[in-house]
Design an enzyme around this catalytic site. Structure first.
Site, PDB file in Angstrom:
ATOM      1  N   TYR A 105       0.854  -1.203   0.000  1.00  0.00           N
ATOM      2  CA  TYR A 105       0.000   0.000   0.000  1.00  0.00           C
ATOM      3  C   TYR A 105       0.889   1.253   0.000  1.00  0.00           C
ATOM      4  CZ  TYR A 105      -2.428   3.729   2.599  1.00  0.00           C
ATOM      5  OH  TYR A 105      -2.907   4.933   3.036  1.00  0.00           O
ATOM      6  N   LYS A 111       1.561   4.444  -2.528  1.00  0.00           N
ATOM      7  CA  LYS A 111       1.403   5.852  -2.112  1.00  0.00           C
ATOM      8  C   LYS A 111       2.641   6.665  -2.546  1.00  0.00           C
ATOM      9  CE  LYS A 111      -1.535   7.485   0.165  1.00  0.00           C
ATOM     10  NZ  LYS A 111      -2.827   8.127  -0.270  1.00  0.00           N
TER      11      LYS A 111
HETATM   12  N1  NDP Z   1      -6.236   7.054   8.018  1.00  0.00           N
HETATM   13  C1  NDP Z   1      -4.945   7.333   8.196  1.00  0.00           C
HETATM   14  O1  NDP Z   1      -4.395   7.192   9.297  1.00  0.00           O
HETATM   15  C2  NDP Z   1      -4.139   7.842   7.045  1.00  0.00           C
HETATM   16  C3  NDP Z   1      -4.678   8.008   5.779  1.00  0.00           C
HETATM   17  N2  NDP Z   1      -3.911   8.514   4.747  1.00  0.00           N
HETATM   18  C4  NDP Z   1      -4.510   8.748   3.429  1.00  0.00           C
HETATM   19  O2  NDP Z   1      -5.641   9.576   3.604  1.00  0.00           O
HETATM   20  C5  NDP Z   1      -6.617   9.305   2.598  1.00  0.00           C
HETATM   21  C6  NDP Z   1      -7.966   9.107   3.249  1.00  0.00           C
HETATM   22  O3  NDP Z   1      -7.899   8.022   4.149  1.00  0.00           O
HETATM   23  P1  NDP Z   1      -9.146   7.573   5.017  1.00  0.00           P
HETATM   24  O4  NDP Z   1     -10.149   8.649   5.056  1.00  0.00           O
HETATM   25  O5  NDP Z   1      -8.585   7.041   6.271  1.00  0.00           O
HETATM   26  O6  NDP Z   1      -9.680   6.359   4.158  1.00  0.00           O
HETATM   27  P2  NDP Z   1     -11.180   5.855   3.889  1.00  0.00           P
HETATM   28  O7  NDP Z   1     -11.066   4.449   3.443  1.00  0.00           O
HETATM   29  O8  NDP Z   1     -12.045   6.165   5.048  1.00  0.00           O
HETATM   30  O9  NDP Z   1     -11.638   6.779   2.669  1.00  0.00           O
HETATM   31  C7  NDP Z   1     -11.259   6.579   1.348  1.00  0.00           C
HETATM   32  C8  NDP Z   1     -12.488   6.654   0.456  1.00  0.00           C
HETATM   33  O10 NDP Z   1     -12.077   6.421  -0.909  1.00  0.00           O
HETATM   34  C9  NDP Z   1     -12.986   5.491  -1.485  1.00  0.00           C
HETATM   35  N3  NDP Z   1     -12.405   4.797  -2.620  1.00  0.00           N
HETATM   36  C10 NDP Z   1     -11.594   3.709  -2.599  1.00  0.00           C
HETATM   37  N4  NDP Z   1     -11.329   3.305  -3.840  1.00  0.00           N
HETATM   38  C11 NDP Z   1     -11.971   4.147  -4.690  1.00  0.00           C
HETATM   39  C12 NDP Z   1     -12.101   4.230  -6.093  1.00  0.00           C
HETATM   40  N5  NDP Z   1     -11.519   3.348  -6.904  1.00  0.00           N
HETATM   41  N6  NDP Z   1     -12.844   5.231  -6.628  1.00  0.00           N
HETATM   42  C13 NDP Z   1     -13.469   6.122  -5.821  1.00  0.00           C
HETATM   43  N7  NDP Z   1     -13.405   6.088  -4.475  1.00  0.00           N
HETATM   44  C14 NDP Z   1     -12.653   5.118  -3.911  1.00  0.00           C
HETATM   45  C15 NDP Z   1     -13.299   4.574  -0.322  1.00  0.00           C
HETATM   46  O11 NDP Z   1     -14.409   3.731  -0.581  1.00  0.00           O
HETATM   47  P3  NDP Z   1     -14.404   2.239   0.095  1.00  0.00           P
HETATM   48  O12 NDP Z   1     -14.408   2.472   1.577  1.00  0.00           O
HETATM   49  O13 NDP Z   1     -15.629   1.603  -0.449  1.00  0.00           O
HETATM   50  O14 NDP Z   1     -13.116   1.598  -0.372  1.00  0.00           O
HETATM   51  C16 NDP Z   1     -13.529   5.583   0.793  1.00  0.00           C
HETATM   52  O15 NDP Z   1     -14.837   6.094   0.754  1.00  0.00           O
HETATM   53  C17 NDP Z   1      -6.095   8.104   1.810  1.00  0.00           C
HETATM   54  O16 NDP Z   1      -5.466   8.560   0.646  1.00  0.00           O
HETATM   55  C18 NDP Z   1      -5.041   7.497   2.740  1.00  0.00           C
HETATM   56  O17 NDP Z   1      -4.042   6.862   2.006  1.00  0.00           O
HETATM   57  C19 NDP Z   1      -2.618   8.855   4.954  1.00  0.00           C
HETATM   58  C20 NDP Z   1      -2.035   8.707   6.180  1.00  0.00           C
HETATM   59  C21 NDP Z   1      -2.722   8.179   7.312  1.00  0.00           C
END
Ligand code: NDP
Ligand SMILES: CC(C)=CCC[C@@H](C)[C@H]1CC[C@H]2C3=C(CC[C@]12C)[C@@]1(C)CCC(=O)C[C@@H]1CC3
Length: 346
Positions: free
Chosen positions: A145, A149
């Site tokens: 993953y 990124k």
């Molecule tokens: N949470 C953390 O601690 C951290 C997060 N990040 C980054 O922050 C960002 C947000 O994370 P977070 O809010 O925790 O994650 P979430 O999984 O809560 O949110 C991500 C959203 O993107 C959607 N998604 C996934 N694949 C697709 C696709 N192909 N097309 C459209 N939408 C899609 C997901 O849907 P579904 O749930 O159905 O997959 C979900 O609704 C990400 O980029 C993550 O890498 C970075 C550092 C730390």
């Protein structure tokens, strides 16, 4: 109830991933600040007044375009969850999908793109203390993953082109927590309920950043508003943290105790737990054709729980005027209150 400010025409933006944990908080704050928001996500979200919702896969350029129509600013915070452990999906969404997002932005005439990256793009499982943005990308990232990124962040930052009028910036948060988080608190509580939260890995003194979600949102919005052709932030990554590194095990204990569970008390040496986790992981690979089991203690998780990994957000302070808006103490209190269903005995 807070009244929303009426949007101005230059305040139209799109949030890709706006139904997720961070995305949802970001959308709410953008509405409060007078933006009109269009959300694009594969997951249906509960309705918010003033938001136009577009459901689709970001790998599909034609599906993305209606969400980007008349939009000058895009936040890209969609990603498959790290726990899904699906290499092909990470590659398809985070790499090819991000290339599609970039093409769609160009086609739709978007001027600014803010990417949610991750501070872990420089983490190799060994101590990072007060790491700055000039650390090299990890040669051996902690998981696939994170590998995707890294590629995603490079793609977005390299696409920054003042001549073409397309500006990009990346926000690198670390350990996001807060109400609605589907990962950190639920994993922690699940581990405690299975009686596996008794042991501290190492001496428990390792410092880590946990960042309250509203601070991460604040960093994104500052970056978007400072992103102009003459600004030093174009094409750069920024760490956004709570600026209060905390002992990993103190943070975990505070959340656990707040929810009515016992804090871990016994210590085991880091090398021993890491070695056992490695062995379990190898076993799970060998036995995969016969039985499938997912160990709680993966080498990656042990590294996250047993090493120092905290980052400097000086660059964000200098260039974005960033300062956390919610302290760690308040963030933990608000988070604990938001999970009544995960309390001990609930
Ligand atoms: N949470 C953390 O601690 C951290 C997060 N990040 C980054 O922050 C960002 C947000 O994370 P977070 O809010 O925790 O994650 P979430 O999984 O809560 O949110 C991500 C959203 O993107 C959607 N998604 C996934 N694949 C697709 C696709 N192909 N097309 C459209 N939408 C899609 C997901 O849907 P579904 O749930 O159905 O997959 C979900 O609704 C990400 O980029 C993550 O890498 C970075 C550092 C730390
Ligand atoms: C700081 C950071 C990058 C946090 C990201 C979220 C997750 C990676 C953590 C959330 C809960 C954590 C957790 C463990 C590892 C890291 C998390 C999954 C353990 C499995 C580590 C080993 C244990 O003793 C139990 C822990 C439960 C919670």
């Amino acid at each position: 109830m807070a009244t929303r400010i009426r949007p101005q025409s230059n305040k139209r933006c799109a949030v890709i991933g706006g139904s997720g944990f961070l995305g949802r908080h970001l959308v709410e704050k953008l509405l409060d600040r007078g933006y009109s928001v269009s959300v694009f996500d594969i997951r249906q979200s509960s309705e918010l007044p003033g938001v136009s919702f577009h459901q689709g896969d970001l790998c599909d350029q034609q599906a993305l375009l209606p969400a980007l129509k008349d939009v000058s600013l895009v936040f890209h915070c969609a990603s498959p969850a790290p726990a899904s452990d699906d290499r092909a999906l990470f590659e398809r969404v985070n790499i090819q999908g991000t290339q599609t997002v970039l093409r769609a932005c160009m086609e739709a005439g978007v001027q600014k793109l803010v990417l949610t990256s991750s501070a872990s793009v420089v983490f190799e499982g060994t101590d990072i203390k007060n790491g700055r943005e000039d650390l090299p990308y990890a040669k051996k990232p902690i998981d696939y993953y994170t590998q995707t990124k890294i590629v995603q962040e490079k793609l977005v930052l390299e696409a920054c082109d003042k001549q073409k009028g397309f500006l990009t910036v990346a926000i690198r948060p670390h350990g996001i927590f807060g109400p609605g988080d589907p990962q950190l608190v639920p994993i922690l509580v699940d581990t405690a309920r299975r009686g596996k939260m008794k042991v501290i890995i190492g001496d428990g003194s390792n410092l880590v950043d946990f960042t309250f979600v509203e601070n991460v949102v604040h960093g994104h919005i500052l970056a978007a508003e400072r992103l102009r052709p003459d600004s030093p932030i174009c094409g750069k990554p920024y760490h956004i943290t709570n600026d209060e590194p905390v002992r990993f095990w103190d943070f975990m204990s505070e959340v656990l105790v707040g929810l009515g569970y016992a804090a871990p008390r016994y210590h085991l040496p880091y090398a021993l737990v890491y070695g056992l986790a490695l062995l379990l992981w190898l076993l799970s690979l060998i036995l995969r054709p016969l039985i499938s089991f997912k160990p709680t203690f993966t080498p990656m998780r042990v590294a996250l729980a047993g090493t120092h990994h905290y980052y400097s957000c000086e660059r964000a302070k200098e260039d974005l005027g960033y300062k956390p808006v919610v302290s760690l103490k308040e963030g933990i209190e608000r988070t604990v209150k938001s999970y009544p269903h995960l309390r001990h005995g609930a």
